[in-house]
Write a protein that holds these residues in place. Structure first.
Motif, mmCIF file in Angstrom:
data_model
loop_
_atom_site.group_PDB
_atom_site.id
_atom_site.type_symbol
_atom_site.label_atom_id
_atom_site.label_comp_id
_atom_site.label_asym_id
_atom_site.label_seq_id
_atom_site.Cartn_x
_atom_site.Cartn_y
_atom_site.Cartn_z
ATOM 1 N N THR A 291 -56.564 22.889 43.484
ATOM 2 C CA THR A 291 -55.973 23.128 44.728
ATOM 3 C C THR A 291 -57.035 22.960 45.924
ATOM 4 O O THR A 291 -56.680 23.468 46.951
ATOM 5 C CB THR A 291 -55.385 24.388 44.715
ATOM 6 O OG1 THR A 291 -56.255 25.593 44.271
ATOM 7 C CG2 THR A 291 -54.184 24.477 43.740
ATOM 8 N N GLY A 292 -58.224 22.603 45.547
ATOM 9 C CA GLY A 292 -59.167 22.278 46.663
ATOM 10 C C GLY A 292 -59.768 23.672 47.116
ATOM 11 O O GLY A 292 -59.822 23.681 48.428
ATOM 12 N N ALA A 293 -59.790 24.850 46.420
ATOM 13 C CA ALA A 293 -60.106 26.005 46.844
ATOM 14 C C ALA A 293 -61.507 26.151 47.377
ATOM 15 O O ALA A 293 -62.120 26.544 48.528
ATOM 16 C CB ALA A 293 -59.977 26.963 45.809
ATOM 17 N N ILE A 294 -62.589 25.611 46.404
ATOM 18 C CA ILE A 294 -63.845 25.873 46.749
ATOM 19 C C ILE A 294 -64.327 24.554 47.496
ATOM 20 O O ILE A 294 -65.549 24.472 48.257
ATOM 21 C CB ILE A 294 -64.968 25.950 45.353
ATOM 22 C CG1 ILE A 294 -64.858 24.900 44.551
ATOM 23 C CG2 ILE A 294 -64.530 27.351 44.894
ATOM 24 C CD1 ILE A 294 -66.198 24.722 43.800
ATOM 25 N N ASP A 295 -63.778 23.377 47.146
ATOM 26 C CA ASP A 295 -63.988 22.098 47.902
ATOM 27 C C ASP A 295 -62.887 21.594 48.429
ATOM 28 O O ASP A 295 -62.026 20.809 48.055
ATOM 29 C CB ASP A 295 -64.731 21.171 46.682
ATOM 30 C CG ASP A 295 -64.986 19.961 47.150
ATOM 31 O OD1 ASP A 295 -65.339 19.802 48.385
ATOM 32 O OD2 ASP A 295 -65.244 18.926 46.403
ATOM 33 N N ASP A 296 -62.717 21.790 49.742
ATOM 34 C CA ASP A 296 -63.487 22.498 50.802
ATOM 35 C C ASP A 296 -62.686 23.730 51.279
ATOM 36 O O ASP A 296 -62.759 23.765 52.623
ATOM 37 C CB ASP A 296 -64.204 21.804 51.624
ATOM 38 C CG ASP A 296 -65.315 22.462 52.819
ATOM 39 O OD1 ASP A 296 -65.793 23.569 51.988
ATOM 40 O OD2 ASP A 296 -65.398 22.111 53.590
#
Length: 465
Positions: A291-296
């Motif tokens: 889900t693209g939490a750390i990126d980005d």
């Protein structure tokens, strides 16, 4: 209690260090930066933003309907938070969409493998391809191999990525991801598998974008995918013990001719130096697996929350304009970054300093600059409170972040708030990039660092070219 103690400490340090900072950063500015940092540590806006983005939008592949919904989300959030000049600056791009992806050893020990198609990969067709494995330890070894060792085979490049705090192992390992499909095509291979560009031992394959070597229509590359690290180990064990190992690969991605992406822009207008811009960025798109939490998502939350603290900081305002840019289509080749630089080419000289948050949510451990050599000392002063929070001074080789590439090349000074990336590439570009991997306190630490830097950059008297 910890937050209150840290705020008091920052204020005391501000008073004691006022004579050590250049005259362009006044004691009053130092105290205000410390106050803002302390307030940010006690706030959870960044986490709430990441939670909202990853829950309400989810994966945000460049050029797709999901990325459009992310832009709409960003416009709503930025407008509701009170920012000015909120807008989308659209641009066109080709759109790549993932299809089926399957791989298996067919001989001598039949078993499935976990893969992920690389961004930009061509299709094997609906029947897939099967062939003997030609294994290499690096892209350079593949490039040096004779055509006879590769032609009609499936290439496997088994190069391990080195785990580092600063992520420096990534640039080395990613070369094979970018170029393996094209080198394999030149030698007549059927397809190519690479060991995932990542550091995780979990059975996830890391996706990521390929790069074209030429503009030739014939230079499409062979079908290409990343292989999870445990499966790469398994394949290597079989290769060491047996000749004639065979694989079957099925990849059915689709390359669509055109789509729309865009950069979302918002501002805090400056006062007497409103034409001068401090740019802070993150990228809004993500790969399609997690889900693209750390990126980005983390970067999006960090820069919006930092700017929000400045927006409500009280009387006096900011001398310079602070501009937030949430770049589109970063993952597929910095397309939004290039579009921004082209669109704003006539005003890039007014960009005083710029930086991007795009390395997860780990705490900041170093402050780097990328400015004129004569301005390094002044630029390092912008990180004075970041150092009080535990970071060290870095070098003058900052890139500012991936989306700063074209601004940096145009002469815009940059800084790097370097995050601890020890485990970043365990999650990067995998299905495991999800909200639960973010520590809210670490995220708040980032916001505190960013708000202190941006406040000083927006109010200081220095130029950094």
């Amino acid at each position: 209690m910890f937050v209150n103690r840290l705020m008091v400490t920052l204020l005391l340090v501000a008073a004691s260090m006022s004579t050590a900072i250049a005259q362009t950063i006044s004691p009053q500015m130092q105290e205000k930066a410390a106050q803002l940092a302390g307030e940010a540590l006690a706030d959870d806006l960044a986490y709430r933003l990441v939670e909202s983005l990853t829950t309400e939008v989810g994966p945000r592949l460049a050029g797709t309907e999901a990325e459009k919904r992310a832009r709409q989300w960003a416009v709503r959030k930025l407008s509701a938070l009170g920012f000015a000049n909120v807008r989308v600056e659209p641009f066109e791009l080709p759109v790549w969409v993932r299809g089926l992806e399957e791989a298996a050893i067919t001989a001598p020990f039949p078993q499935p493998l976990v893969i992920a198609a690389l961004g930009g990969s061509t299709s094997t067709g609906p029947d897939g391809v099967e062939g003997e494995v030609a294994a290499f330890t690096s892209l350079a070894d593949l490039a040096a191999a004779p055509v006879s060792a590769v032609q009609g085979k499936i290439v496997f490049i088994d190069e391990v990525m080195t785990r580092t705090q600063d992520g420096s192992g990534y640039s080395v390992a990613a070369v094979k991801r970018r170029n393996a499909a094209y080198t394999a095509q030149q030698k007549g291979a059927l397809a190519v598998l690479i060991r995932s560009v990542g550091t995780s031992s979990h059975r996830f394959a890391h996706t990521g974008q390929m790069r074209r070597l030429t503009d030739s229509a014939a230079d499409t590359g062979v079908p290409a995918a990343a292989l999870s690290a445990p499966d790469a180990d398994q394949l290597q064990r079989i290769l060491r013990a047996h000749d004639g190992v065979r694989l079957r690969i099925l990849l059915t991605p689709e390359q669509r001719p055109a789509g729309t992406s865009g950069n979302v822009v918002a501002e805090i207008p400056g006062t007497e130096a409103a034409g001068e811009i401090v740019l802070i960025g993150a990228h809004l798109d993500s790969w399609d697996q997690g889900t693209g939490a750390i990126d980005d998502g983390a970067g999006v939350g960090i820069v919006i929350a930092a700017a929000r603290h400045l927006l409500v900081a009280g009387p006096g305002g900011l001398r310079r304009t602070v501009r937030i840019v949430l770049f589109g289509a970063e993952e597929v080749g910095l397309v939004g970054a290039k579009a921004y630089a082209q669109r704003h080419a006539q005003t890039l000289s007014q960009h005083i300093i710029a930086s991007e948050s795009d390395f997860g949510a780990g705490r900041i451990w170093r402050f780097d600059t990328g400015v004129d050599e004569a301005r390094v000392a002044a630029a390092q002063e912008l990180g004075v409170w970041i150092r009080q929070m535990g970071a060290g001074p870095g070098d003058n080789n900052a890139t500012g972040g991936p989306d700063m590439k074209y601004l940096r090349e145009a002469g815009v000074p940059v800084v790097g708030l370097r995050q601890n990336g020890w485990d970043y590439f365990d999650l990067h570009h995998t299905p495991n990039d999800t909200l639960d991997k973010i520590d809210p306190q670490d995220l708040a630490h980032n916001v505190a660092a960013w708000v202190s830097f941006v406040y000083l950059a927006a109010n200081g008297g220095e130029y950094y070219r």
